[in-house]
Enzyme design. Structure first.
Site, PDB file in Angstrom:
ATOM      1  N   HIS A 139      34.696  70.305  15.568  1.00 47.71           N
ATOM      2  CA  HIS A 139      34.531  71.945  15.822  1.00 47.71           C
ATOM      3  C   HIS A 139      34.144  72.060  16.723  1.00 47.71           C
ATOM      4  O   HIS A 139      34.000  73.505  17.484  1.00 47.71           O
ATOM      5  CB  HIS A 139      34.204  72.323  14.365  1.00 47.71           C
ATOM      6  CG  HIS A 139      34.047  71.904  13.193  1.00 47.71           C
ATOM      7  ND1 HIS A 139      35.523  72.978  12.931  1.00 47.71           N
ATOM      8  CD2 HIS A 139      34.082  71.363  12.021  1.00 47.71           C
ATOM      9  CE1 HIS A 139      36.258  72.597  11.335  1.00 47.71           C
ATOM     10  NE2 HIS A 139      34.492  71.563  11.270  1.00 47.71           N
ATOM     11  N   ASP A 164      37.519  64.781   3.931  1.00 45.98           N
ATOM     12  CA  ASP A 164      37.071  66.285   3.127  1.00 45.98           C
ATOM     13  C   ASP A 164      38.344  66.435   2.940  1.00 45.98           C
ATOM     14  O   ASP A 164      37.609  67.986   0.925  1.00 45.98           O
ATOM     15  CB  ASP A 164      36.198  66.875   3.679  1.00 45.98           C
ATOM     16  CG  ASP A 164      36.293  67.284   5.371  1.00 45.98           C
ATOM     17  OD1 ASP A 164      37.587  66.841   5.646  1.00 45.98           O
ATOM     18  OD2 ASP A 164      35.554  67.953   6.077  1.00 45.98           O
TER      19      ASP A 164
HETATM   20  C1  SP5 Z   1      32.591  68.285  10.477  1.00 48.44           C
HETATM   21  C2  SP5 Z   1      33.428  69.250   9.050  1.00 48.44           C
HETATM   22  O1  SP5 Z   1      33.741  68.847   8.079  1.00 48.44           O
HETATM   23  N1  SP5 Z   1      32.693  70.255   9.106  1.00 48.44           N
HETATM   24  C3  SP5 Z   1      32.702  70.911   8.496  1.00 48.44           C
HETATM   25  C4  SP5 Z   1      31.113  72.197   8.176  1.00 48.44           C
HETATM   26  C5  SP5 Z   1      31.552  73.194   7.243  1.00 48.44           C
HETATM   27  N2  SP5 Z   1      30.773  74.246   6.218  1.00 48.44           N
HETATM   28  C6  SP5 Z   1      31.500  75.385   6.022  1.00 48.44           C
HETATM   29  C7  SP5 Z   1      31.742  75.192   4.579  1.00 48.44           C
HETATM   30  C8  SP5 Z   1      31.560  75.979   4.085  1.00 48.44           C
HETATM   31  C9  SP5 Z   1      32.319  76.047   2.841  1.00 48.44           C
HETATM   32  N3  SP5 Z   1      32.136  77.023   1.937  1.00 48.44           N
HETATM   33  C10 SP5 Z   1      32.493  76.215   0.634  1.00 48.44           C
HETATM   34  C11 SP5 Z   1      33.590  77.123   0.190  1.00 48.44           C
HETATM   35  C12 SP5 Z   1      33.412  77.096  -1.504  1.00 48.44           C
HETATM   36  N4  SP5 Z   1      34.276  76.648  -2.539  1.00 48.44           N
HETATM   37 ZN    ZN Z   2      35.950  69.374   7.992  1.00 48.46          ZN
END
Ligand code: SP5
Ligand code: ZN
Length: 371
Positions: free
Chosen positions: A182, A314
């Site tokens: 990112h 993930d």
């Molecule tokens: C490297 C990496 O995998 N970074 C990911 C960062 C994500 N951060 C924000 C996640 C937002 C999660 N949204 C939750 C929705 C639930 N359905």
């Molecule tokens: Zn990720």
């Protein structure tokens, strides 16, 4: 061979982040790496762990990230504390959506301003040792990348001598954190500060003695299999034709504003950025089928010398902040599909947050690759 360093689990431990407005524990934790390492260590027949880290210095990092951004990462925490910021670490105070700031006319030097200028979300907390942690992750990845060149040369010789089949390409794994995909040239976010994969890729392209099949630089194809789109890697290489950037990711999740299949690259880079957004309902079969098609239609025709994989798990069905319907049985199939490309491959750790299954899922991809 697995490249890692103890610094990956001792440095950079923010206490919390914000998800959907709620303060939660920091998902991108040292425990993630400990879980993966434990799995790999308990499978010594498949994995050899190397803790040696070579120092490649600042140059390879500066080839990808802007100087003022790197300076900011290095000094932000100290300034933040001086200005009364919370000791958990630096998070954006104002994210600049103002016209003048966009035009670059307003660039205040105050840390509260810079915290927004150089970061796009509330997940990339800069602590006292974040710069050192990100630097270390980049150096571990570069160490593995240098070894990729070596094992690749050996592989070509063995194939030429007929002692090894092209069906058994060699592989390496950089087990690092914080992750990188990112991180853009001058913005952090999504747990990422320095883009490990981009730094490794650019380093390979920059080696004057490394010649590709056409006498030019070696060609790299990046395969980003993290659940989230690698907006950073895309941005960094958007206008160039080497590397080829390809990504399978969620079509309806973070980082929301990048990852469309309409983003195809620009200028010389047009056609060298391939995004494949997928729905949340993606199963093992769907995923493997799409990956095989991506490989056949785009990766193989590109005729790369090396593959670099942004390895996120993930995509797992039980991931706490992400996830398709991919199961632990799916990961060896994904690794096997990558093996069939037939090129020396460097896997670099990105996301994956289901601690209990991280080892088996990452290990599954790597074992699937080894065959
Ligand atoms: C490297 C990496 O995998 N970074 C990911 C960062 C994500 N951060 C924000 C996640 C937002 C999660 N949204 C939750 C929705 C639930 N359905
Ligand atoms: Zn990720």
């Amino acid at each position: 061979k697995v490249f890692t360093s103890t610094l990956c689990t001792t440095l950079h431990t923010p206490q919390y982040e914000f998800l959907s407005g709620a303060q939660t524990h920091y998902y991108e934790s040292p425990e993630r790496l400990e879980a993966i390492l434990q799995y790999l260590t308990s499978n010594p027949d498949s994995f050899e762990i190397m803790e040696h880290v070579e120092d490649f210095g600042y140059e390879p990092i500066k080839r990808v990230h802007k100087q003022d951004f790197l300076e900011y990462l290095k000094t932000a925490y100290e300034e933040w504390i001086k200005e009364g910021g919370h000791p958990n670490g630096v998070l954006p105070a104002t994210i600049p959506h103002f016209k003048l700031a966009r035009l670059g006319k307003l660039r205040p030097s105050n840390i509260l301003a810079k915290s927004g200028e150089f970061c796009f979300d509330l997940s990339a907390v800069i602590t006292k040792d974040t710069f050192k942690a990100a630097w270390n992750a980049a150096q571990v990845t570069l160490t593995a990348t240098k070894d990729l060149v070596r094992i690749s040369d050996e592989f070509e010789k063995s194939v030429a001598a007929g002692t090894v089949s092209r069906e058994n390409p060699p592989g390496l794994y950089a087990l690092v954190r914080p992750p990188g995909h990112h991180a853009q040239s001058d913005v952090c976010g999504g747990y990422c500060f320095m883009n490990n994969v981009a730094i490794a890729t650019q380093w390979l392209i920059d080696q004057p003695d490394l010649k590709g099949k056409d006498g030019g630089p070696k060609k790299i194809a990046i395969l980003d299999i993290d659940f989230h789109h690698g907006n950073g890697t895309q941005e960094i290489f958007y206008t160039v034709s080497n590397p080829l950037y390809t990504s399978l990711h969620s079509n309806e999740d973070y980082p929301y504003f990048s990852g469309s299949d309409l983003e195809k690259g620009e200028g010389e880079g047009l056609g060298f950025n391939i995004n494949i957004p997928l729905p949340h309902t993606t199963t093992d079969d769907d995923y493997v089928e799409t990956l095989e098609k991506l490989i056949k239609d785009h990766v193989i025709p590109y005729q790369a010398d090396y593959i670099i994989v942004s390895l996120g798990v993930d995509t797992f069905k039980d991931d706490p902040i992400a996830g398709f319907l991919v199961t632990s049985e799916g990961y060896p199939r994904i690794g096997n599909a990558i093996r069939k490309i037939g090129l020396p491959t460097l896997f670099v750790q990105e996301g994956g947050y289901c601690i209990e299954k991280l080892g088996i899922n990452v290990g599954g991809i790597l074992k699937g690759y080894l065959g």
